[in-house]
Design a protein around this motif. Structure first.
Motif, PDB file in Angstrom:
ATOM      1  N   HIS A  63       0.870  -1.173   0.000  1.00  0.00           N
ATOM      2  CA  HIS A  63       0.000   0.000   0.000  1.00  0.00           C
ATOM      3  C   HIS A  63       0.911   1.229   0.000  1.00  0.00           C
ATOM      4  CE1 HIS A  63      -2.910  -3.032   1.022  1.00  0.00           C
ATOM      5  NE2 HIS A  63      -2.202  -3.337   2.092  1.00  0.00           N
ATOM      6  N   SER A  64       0.806   2.039  -1.042  1.00  0.00           N
ATOM      7  CA  SER A  64       1.697   3.197  -1.148  1.00  0.00           C
ATOM      8  C   SER A  64       1.139   4.432  -0.454  1.00  0.00           C
ATOM      9  CB  SER A  64       1.974   3.527  -2.618  1.00  0.00           C
ATOM     10  OG  SER A  64       0.781   3.910  -3.279  1.00  0.00           O
ATOM     11  N   ASN A  65      -0.125   4.384  -0.052  1.00  0.00           N
ATOM     12  CA  ASN A  65      -0.752   5.580   0.503  1.00  0.00           C
ATOM     13  C   ASN A  65      -1.218   5.430   1.952  1.00  0.00           C
ATOM     14  OD1 ASN A  65      -2.861   3.817   0.001  1.00  0.00           O
ATOM     15  ND2 ASN A  65      -4.200   5.380  -0.890  1.00  0.00           N
ATOM     16  N   LEU A  97       1.300  -7.194  13.412  1.00  0.00           N
ATOM     17  CA  LEU A  97       2.336  -6.643  12.549  1.00  0.00           C
ATOM     18  C   LEU A  97       1.927  -5.243  12.128  1.00  0.00           C
ATOM     19  CD1 LEU A  97       1.771  -9.823  11.700  1.00  0.00           C
ATOM     20  CD2 LEU A  97       3.618  -9.362  10.131  1.00  0.00           C
ATOM     21  N   VAL A  98       2.837  -4.287  12.243  1.00  0.00           N
ATOM     22  CA  VAL A  98       2.601  -2.942  11.738  1.00  0.00           C
ATOM     23  C   VAL A  98       3.504  -2.766  10.528  1.00  0.00           C
ATOM     24  CG1 VAL A  98       2.555  -0.477  12.235  1.00  0.00           C
ATOM     25  CG2 VAL A  98       2.102  -2.110  14.078  1.00  0.00           C
ATOM     26  N   LEU A  99       2.881  -2.534   9.374  1.00  0.00           N
ATOM     27  CA  LEU A  99       3.598  -2.422   8.110  1.00  0.00           C
ATOM     28  C   LEU A  99       3.601  -0.966   7.653  1.00  0.00           C
ATOM     29  CD1 LEU A  99       1.933  -5.446   6.262  1.00  0.00           C
ATOM     30  CD2 LEU A  99       3.996  -5.461   7.684  1.00  0.00           C
ATOM     31  N   PRO A 100       4.775  -0.331   7.595  1.00  0.00           N
ATOM     32  CA  PRO A 100       4.790   1.027   7.061  1.00  0.00           C
ATOM     33  C   PRO A 100       4.444   1.029   5.574  1.00  0.00           C
ATOM     34  CG  PRO A 100       7.033   0.284   7.565  1.00  0.00           C
ATOM     35  CD  PRO A 100       6.096  -0.798   8.005  1.00  0.00           C
ATOM     36  N   ALA A 101       3.930   2.131   5.096  1.00  0.00           N
ATOM     37  CA  ALA A 101       3.570   2.259   3.685  1.00  0.00           C
ATOM     38  C   ALA A 101       4.717   1.760   2.811  1.00  0.00           C
ATOM     39  CB  ALA A 101       3.258   3.718   3.355  1.00  0.00           C
ATOM     40  N   GLY A 102       4.356   1.021   1.759  1.00  0.00           N
ATOM     41  CA  GLY A 102       5.346   0.509   0.813  1.00  0.00           C
ATOM     42  C   GLY A 102       5.873  -0.867   1.115  1.00  0.00           C
TER      43      GLY A 102
END
Length: 168
Positions: A63-65, A97-102
């Motif tokens: 997810h880029s946004n 899990l916390v996934l930063p953008a990208g």
């Protein structure tokens, strides 16, 4: 708050999956083991909304946004984080899990009962990108422009995300 175990992982841009250039993936192993059924409502209480319950796609995507949190409500799975050259991890009930953008993520395999809840800071809308080279350089700028969350998805203003992502 008791000390919470947090595993951090950094992934580089592999040419297909951009990953985040500076923020780590955060894994909170077993943190919701006794409250896995409440995962989505816990995210929502901490202002991570636009939530859903389902599984994880079986293809590399990101997810880029928006940043994303995933909480395993039931079952187990092997996920690939970071793209083809990333890392396989085993997840089970209560893991978050916390996934930063990208950040690339993909399900390799899962138990028949595998179910996650997902959510986004402030209830942001999210896109689904599947490694199209034509999307660059737009997605790289978009990833950089995603605002930092105001809360940890589990512990609000006092959670480990605030320190690991240098929000305080």
């Amino acid at each position: 708050m008791d000390t919470i175990e947090v595993i951090t992982m950094y992934f580089s841009d592999d040419g297909n999956i951009p990953n985040h250039p500076s923020l780590p993936v955060l894994i909170y192993p077993g943190v919701l083991r006794d409250r896995a059924g409440q995962t989505e409502s816990i995210f929502n209480r901490n202002n991570w909304g636009n939530s859903w319950q389902n599984g994880v796609f079986d293809y590399h995507h990101y997810h880029s946004n928006a940043h994303e949190v995933l909480g395993v409500m039931k079952g187990t799975a092997t996920l690939m984080l970071g793209g083809e050259n990333g890392k396989q991890i085993e997840v089970g009930e209560g893991d978050v899990l916390v996934l930063p953008a990208g950040t690339g993520h993909k399900k390799i395999h899962a138990s028949s009962t595998f179910k996650v809840a997902g959510a986004y800071p402030g209830g942001m809308d999210y896109n689904i990108k599947a490694c199209e080279s034509s999307e660059r350089p737009d997605v790289l700028k978009e990833i950089q422009d995603v605002p930092l969350p105001g809360n940890d998805p589990l512990f609000g203003k006092d959670g480990p995300l605030m320190d690991h992502w240098n929000i305080r």
